[in-house]
Design an enzyme around this catalytic site. Structure first.
Site, short mmCIF file in Angstrom:
data_model
loop_
_atom_site.label_atom_id
_atom_site.label_comp_id
_atom_site.label_asym_id
_atom_site.label_seq_id
_atom_site.Cartn_x
_atom_site.Cartn_y
_atom_site.Cartn_z
N LYS A 28 0.84 -1.20 0.00
CA LYS A 28 0.00 0.00 0.00
C LYS A 28 0.87 1.25 0.00
O LYS A 28 0.60 2.22 -0.71
CB LYS A 28 -0.89 -0.02 1.24
N GLU A 70 -5.83 0.80 7.80
CA GLU A 70 -5.97 -0.36 6.93
C GLU A 70 -6.24 -1.63 7.75
O GLU A 70 -5.68 -1.80 8.83
CB GLU A 70 -4.69 -0.59 6.12
N ASP A 96 -10.55 0.82 3.81
CA ASP A 96 -11.47 -0.31 3.65
C ASP A 96 -12.92 0.16 3.70
O ASP A 96 -13.81 -0.48 3.14
CB ASP A 96 -11.23 -1.36 4.72
#
Length: 350
Positions: A28, A70, A96
């Protein structure tokens, strides 16, 4: 910025812990650098307790310009995000939840355009009220949807059941299901225009999709396996999207989070607000011209060089407009200027 997790809800793997989550957080962070030129550091915390998580991020926050949350399981993710937003003066964004919601709204707007319908008048069903399902349902309502029904394991969320529901489900029940639908998934899907699955594999069946309205739109976004495989309903559904690169119409958070953070950081915004998320969804949908829309092309490619700058510009424009409206005037009195009329195509959105 920091990419922070406790490893309790890693995509497709579940609660694997902070050490096992590190590789995904590193990936990420690499996407932030590559897509938005933002330096990002993965931070994996060895605690599942919200108090300890919040305390750790608050202590680290002076080193960062933004916090990307996350892979944090519900319901802790809702509390952690809320408390950090209240405590910090830098953007806090649970990808998310909100990254998924932004891309879903963009893709759904375009999918409904393909079949001659609109989000504002369509009957929409969201399956699942975890982080992604909750944020998606809320963004759909904020984006103008008037008929959203949310279905969880216990059935359709209904406002009469609010006293017995978990807090985040109670808030959803208050916002959704204006037709007062009762029952389970079959009751919710009967005659529906679109379903957004953010639940688990096997929840949708061919018979359930067949019970939907004319030219149904099916988003089966569960990972690692979708709620139903596209090939099982390809002759029934007008448009199908998944979270998988093996099929057309992949709904990918990477279309949203780099640009959202780039815009917030450029504008020095202390928060990423609902209007910013709506603006991001609007311009993302607009990156596929109407003449190019099709049943297999709803969204731009993740590596499209226009995506992050366009989303960033929309988010920054909303932040700048808000700052202009509330900037202190002479004497320290907040100025209440009338917002200028800016179309969604220019980046401000509804």
């Amino acid at each position: 910025m920091a990419v922070v997790t406790d490893g309790t809800a890693v995509l497709g793997l579940g609660d694997v812990g902070p050490a096992a989550a590190l590789a995904m957080m590193e990936g990420k962070a690499a996407l932030f650098v590559h897509l938005a030129e933002i330096d990002a550091v993965p931070v994996c915390l060895g605690t599942k307790h919200p108090d300890e998580f919040v305390a750790a991020v608050r202590a680290l926050a002076p080193s960062f310009g933004g916090i990307d949350l996350e892979a944090i399981a519900a319901p802790a993710c809702f509390e952690v995000e809320r408390r950090l937003q209240e405590a910090l003066d830098i953007p806090v964004f649970h990808d998310d939840q909100h990254g998924t919601a932004i891309v879903v709204l963009a893709a759904l707007r375009n999918a409904l355009r393909v079949v001659g319908k609109r989000v504002e008048s369509a009957r929409l069903v969201v399956v699942g009220a975890g982080p992604a399902g909750t944020a998606t349902a809320r963004l759909l309502v904020a984006g103008g949807a008037t008929d959203v029904v949310v279905v969880v394991r216990g059935g359709v969320l209904h406002c009469d059941d609010m006293p017995w529901l978990p807090p985040h489900e109670a808030r959803l029940a208050e916002l959704t299901n204006r037709r007062r639908v009762r029952g389970g998934l079959a009751d919710a899907l009967a005659g529906a225009d679109a379903v957004v699955g953010l639940s688990r594999a096997g929840v949708l069946t061919r018979a359930l999709v067949a019970s939907m309205g004319e030219a149904p739109v099916v988003f089966a976004l569960a990972a690692p396996e979708p709620e139903i495989r596209p090939e099982l309903v390809s002759d029934i559904a007008a448009v199908v999207a998944t979270g998988h690169g093996d099929y057309p119409n992949r709904v990918d958070n990477a279309l949203a989070f780099p640009g959202v953070f780039r815009g917030a950081l450029d504008a020095r915004a202390p928060r990423i607000t609902m209007p910013m998320r709506l603006a991001a969804a609007d311009v993302l949908a607009g990156l596929v011209p109407r003449e190019a829309l099709s049943t297999t092309r709803l969204l731009p490619e993740v590596l499209n060089e226009q995506v992050a700058p366009t989303v960033a510009g929309a988010v920054a424009a909303v932040a700048a407009e808000r700052r202009r409206r509330v900037a202190p005037a002479a004497g320290g009195v907040l100025r209440q200027d009338t917002a200028r009329n800016v179309s969604p195509q220019e980046g401000v959105g509804p």
